[in-house]
Scaffold this motif. Structure first.
Motif, PDB file in Angstrom:
ATOM      1  N   MET A 316      39.112  41.458  40.528  1.00  9.62           N
ATOM      2  CA  MET A 316      39.412  40.902  41.846  1.00  9.62           C
ATOM      3  C   MET A 316      38.186  41.020  42.765  1.00  9.62           C
ATOM      4  O   MET A 316      37.845  40.079  43.481  1.00  9.62           O
ATOM      5  CB  MET A 316      40.602  41.625  42.458  1.00  9.62           C
ATOM      6  CG  MET A 316      41.010  41.075  43.802  1.00  9.62           C
ATOM      7  SD  MET A 316      42.696  41.461  44.207  1.00  9.62           S
ATOM      8  CE  MET A 316      42.506  43.069  44.866  1.00  9.62           C
ATOM      9  N   ASN A 317      37.570  42.183  42.687  1.00  5.86           N
ATOM     10  CA  ASN A 317      36.392  42.452  43.500  1.00  5.86           C
ATOM     11  C   ASN A 317      35.290  41.419  43.228  1.00  5.86           C
ATOM     12  O   ASN A 317      34.741  40.810  44.154  1.00  5.86           O
ATOM     13  CB  ASN A 317      35.906  43.864  43.137  1.00  5.86           C
ATOM     14  CG  ASN A 317      34.990  44.431  44.181  1.00  5.86           C
ATOM     15  OD1 ASN A 317      34.878  43.879  45.264  1.00  5.86           O
ATOM     16  ND2 ASN A 317      34.328  45.507  43.842  1.00  5.86           N
ATOM     17  N   ILE A 318      35.012  41.219  41.959  1.00  6.78           N
ATOM     18  CA  ILE A 318      33.948  40.282  41.582  1.00  6.78           C
ATOM     19  C   ILE A 318      34.327  38.851  41.975  1.00  6.78           C
ATOM     20  O   ILE A 318      33.496  38.074  42.450  1.00  6.78           O
ATOM     21  CB  ILE A 318      33.676  40.365  40.061  1.00  6.78           C
ATOM     22  CG1 ILE A 318      33.119  41.733  39.704  1.00  6.78           C
ATOM     23  CG2 ILE A 318      32.725  39.262  39.631  1.00  6.78           C
ATOM     24  CD1 ILE A 318      31.766  42.038  40.295  1.00  6.78           C
ATOM     25  N   MET A 319      35.596  38.505  41.790  1.00  6.02           N
ATOM     26  CA  MET A 319      36.015  37.153  42.130  1.00  6.02           C
ATOM     27  C   MET A 319      35.900  36.906  43.634  1.00  6.02           C
ATOM     28  O   MET A 319      35.541  35.811  44.061  1.00  6.02           O
ATOM     29  CB  MET A 319      37.446  36.880  41.651  1.00  6.02           C
ATOM     30  CG  MET A 319      37.585  36.714  40.152  1.00  6.02           C
ATOM     31  SD  MET A 319      36.354  35.632  39.386  1.00  6.02           S
ATOM     32  CE  MET A 319      36.922  34.023  39.900  1.00  6.02           C
ATOM     33  N   LEU A 320      36.215  37.933  44.422  1.00  9.29           N
ATOM     34  CA  LEU A 320      36.070  37.784  45.876  1.00  9.29           C
ATOM     35  C   LEU A 320      34.607  37.547  46.232  1.00  9.29           C
ATOM     36  O   LEU A 320      34.284  36.684  47.057  1.00  9.29           O
ATOM     37  CB  LEU A 320      36.589  39.036  46.592  1.00  9.29           C
ATOM     38  CG  LEU A 320      38.099  39.090  46.798  1.00  9.29           C
ATOM     39  CD1 LEU A 320      38.508  40.424  47.398  1.00  9.29           C
ATOM     40  CD2 LEU A 320      38.560  37.943  47.687  1.00  9.29           C
TER      41      LEU A 320
END
Ligand SMILES: Nc1ncnc2c1ncn2[C@@H]1O[C@H](COP(=O)(O)OP(=O)(O)OP(=O)(O)O)[C@@H](O)[C@H]1O
Ligand SMILES: [Mg+2]
Lengths: 422, 239
Positions: A316-320
């Motif tokens: 999720m972090n990377i996608m954000l």
């Protein structure tokens, strides 16, 4: 048409992820290890519990096994002086159990004597088990040659013996040995059959079915060898009198197993001053093993859940970050006419591709580890279809779950601001 | 309030703004980017919107291009009041009837020229083969047939703007909006791009373009001058 479009979307997602190979790989790592450890632990756990359950089932899930044990207070006394300990189940116990419980279907007694035995040139210490024909029904096994004990043997008190496979092999007995004479102690027995060795053992229960057993009619055992055995151990002579070493019962149905065991215990308590017997119920062990397995699965599930959660948060972090980085791209797509849900779909597919790829790699890792464990330690591991599908399904779900927020975030981007974004 | 309503081809109009307001609230302060604009654009016309910085040109383009909504007033696109449109309906309108060209080209860097041109077709749901054929045809039209497999970063500014024009044409739009299309180009290249736009206009596309440069604005049929969110005057009209 719809299908090819989905394939195109997935291909686009893969292309995008390949633009940042290292980043995509690092992002997947959490899922890789999460899924890998789940699959590995599941297969090791499944293997161990399957082995245990198999052992318990061999004991017969409708059986009750009562064994003689030396009571604790006896133990200390024998060490100090020559003494004869008298303990265990008696012929009378056996008669009462056989006759007074209506749910007891079959019974088999066992009197166990260790004796030096000879066949031709070979000699070997055998465990001689005096029993009845019903033994072979309660502890079923294949007949390799000849036959097992019969009622006629019992009636005639015939000196016949049935050997187990491994013992037979060590005495160089084979099919042609049937009909030859086996010397047990000083007595001659006619070998009538050879059965397969199969040790049923679970927890503290053990059925006298070892590699080097010889089965003879119980009356013969009693008449030839008596109830008293002398053992020489650590310089002291130890004498003990045990009438029956084990009694195996078969109960008519599984729901009667535990009540009957309790009733028998009540009865034995009345006739035994000391607790010189144990009652083992394979069914109870089975239930216990299953409960343990369930608990194990819950613990495993929690660990897996946490590691997958961590993996999901990483994604999720990377996608954000990726959404922020690609704000301009989102603006362009929106200006051209992409709907919000198409943007959501685009990012969601990328996340799912990422997490599922991680899941597949993790599966590979998770299959490889148990394989190595089995190779190195010989421990059984079991890969179930569920053990494979579930982690894959979960990694896909993780992608959807943790990809949704960044994707929605992407779709909320205002095209005007995005287009000005540098 | 100036009311630059022009209607060069009788009653036919593709766009009409009536008393259009766009107000940005910055804390307590209000910025009136559009302050009660009335305007009408005929199909097939070619407009240049001019004016000093901050006069509301980009705001006007965003509103007309259906990227943004009015704070107040009405916007009729081909007779439909799109003030009531949902986000999806606006997206669909852009997808089917509008093409954009930007000052900074706005190509997607990780996609090839071909994929960039195909982008609107992708959202229109065209299959891969048809899209590819159309992208090739359009690349030929803008003189970039040999660059289809290049990435935008490998192209010059003028080439990038040609790709952007090809992309804007992919969905065969009725109107093309161009916000300072020559702003990042040298004069010569800028004039080439304008040549291209003029050809498109001759083939029937309505073109609305923002520019600072009078030379560029001269290509257009009408020059709309803006100031403080209002239309100051409109020049031209003798097609
Ligand atoms: N998102 C926004 N928030 C607040 N104010 C804005 C916003 N966008 C534009 N404005 C204001 O609206 C006014 C008109 O801006 P706009 O970008 O339309 O001008 P412009 O004519 O395009 O100028 P330029 O020639 O510099 O591009 C300006 O005063 C600007 O500060
Ligand atoms: Mg501007």
């Amino acid at each position: 048409m719809r299908q090819t479009r989905l394939i195109r979307n997935i291909a686009l997602g893969v292309e995008n992820l390949l633009l940042h190979k290292l980043r995509s790989f690092l992002t997947m790592l959490g899922i890789v290890f999460g899924v890998g450890s789940v699959v590995a632990m599941l297969s090791v756990g499944e293997g161990a519990s399957k082995e245990a359950l198999e052992q318990i089932r061999k004991l017969g899930s409708n059986n009750i096994i009562i064994s003689s044990v030396k009571a604790v207070e006896d133990e200390s006394m024998t060490n100090t002086r020559i003494f004869m300990s008298v303990y265990g189940l008696t012929y009378e116990d056996y008669r009462r159990i056989s006759e007074s419980f209506k749910n007891v279907q079959k019974t088999a007694p066992a009197k166990i004597i260790r004796k030096e035995s000879r066949l031709g040139e070979r000699s070997l210490e055998l465990r001689v088990v005096g029993t009845t024909p019903s033994w072979f029904e309660l502890v079923p096994r294949d007949i390799i040659a000849g036959r097992v004990l019969t009622n006629a043997d019992v009636e005639k008190q015939a000196p016949v013996a049935v050997l187990t496979e491994y013992g037979a092999r060590r005495l160089l007995a084979a099919e042609h040995t049937i009909g030859q004479t086996l010397r047990i102690g000083g007595d001659s027995f006619l070998i009538v059959g050879i059965v397969r060795s199969e040790s049923g053992q679970a927890g503290n229960i053990q059925i006298p079915d070892q590699e080097v057993d010889a089965y003879i009619p119980i009356e013969v055992a009693r008449r030839y060898f008596g109830d008293i055995q002398t053992r020489v151990a650590a310089g002291t002579r130890e004498r003990e009198k045990v009438e029956l070493h084990q009694v195996i019962l078969q109960i008519d149905s599984s729901e009667h197993v535990e009540p009957t065991a309790a009733a028998i215990e009540q009865m034995l308590k009345r006739f035994h001053k000391k607790k010189d017997y144990t009652i083992s119920v394979p069914l109870a062990l089975l239930k216990q093993a299953e409960a343990t397995k369930r608990r194990f699965n819950i613990v495993l599930g929690s660990i897996a859940g946490i590691s997958l959660l961590v993996g999901g948060i990483g994604i999720m972090n990377i996608m954000l970050a990726s959404v922020t980085e690609r704000t301009r791209e989102i603006g362009i797509r929106r200006a051209i006419g992409a709907k919000r849900r198409q943007i959501i779909f685009q990012f969601l597919i990328e996340t799912v591709v990422l997490s599922t790829t991680g899941g597949i790699i993790g599966l590979g890792v998770g299959i490889f580890i148990p394989f190595v464990i089995t190779m190195v330690s010989g421990m059984a591991t079991v890969l179930t279809l569920w053990g494979i599908l579930l982690p894959l399904l979960i990694s896909m779900l993780i992608g959807i779950l943790f990809g949704l927020y960044p994707a929605i975030h992407a779709a909320q981007v205002d095209p005007i601001i995005a287009l000005r974004h540098e | 309030m100036s009311s630059g309503v022009s209607n060069p081809k009788g009653n036919s109009e593709i766009i009409r703004l009536t008393d259009a307001w766009k107000i940005y609230k910055m804390g307590r302060q209000e910025v009136k980017a559009l302050a009660g604009v009335n305007a009408s654009f005929a199909p097939g016309s070619f407009w240049a919107i001019m004016g000093p910085s901050g006069s509301g040109k980009s705001t006007m383009m965003n509103i007309l291009g259906c990227l943004d909504r009015l704070t107040k007033g009405h916007y009729f696109f081909d007779g439909q009041d799109i003030s009531t449109f949902s986000d999806d309906e606006l997206s669909d309108l852009r997808l089917r009837r509008i093409g954009f060209i930007f000052q900074s080209f706005n190509l997607i860097p990780q996609l090839t020229v071909q994929k960039n041109i195909e982008l609107p077709l992708y959202y229109l749901g065209w299959d891969a083969r048809r899209s590819s054929e159309r992208a090739q045809y359009l690349a030929e039209q803008v003189g970039l047939a040999e660059r289809l497999n290049h990435r935008p970063t490998e192209l010059s500014g003028g080439q990038m703007q040609r790709v952007a024009i090809a992309r804007a044409l992919a969905n065969d739009p009725q109107i093309i909006f161009a916000d300072e299309p020559t702003g990042n180009l040298d004069t010569k290249t800028g004039l080439q791009i304008l040549d291209l736009l003029q050809k498109l206009n001759e083939n029937g596309k309505t073109i609305i373009m923002v520019t600072h440069e009078p030379d560029i604005a001269a290509f257009a049929q009408y020059q709309m001058h803006m100031r403080d969110g209002q239309i100051e005057r409109i020049d031209g009209g003798i097609g």
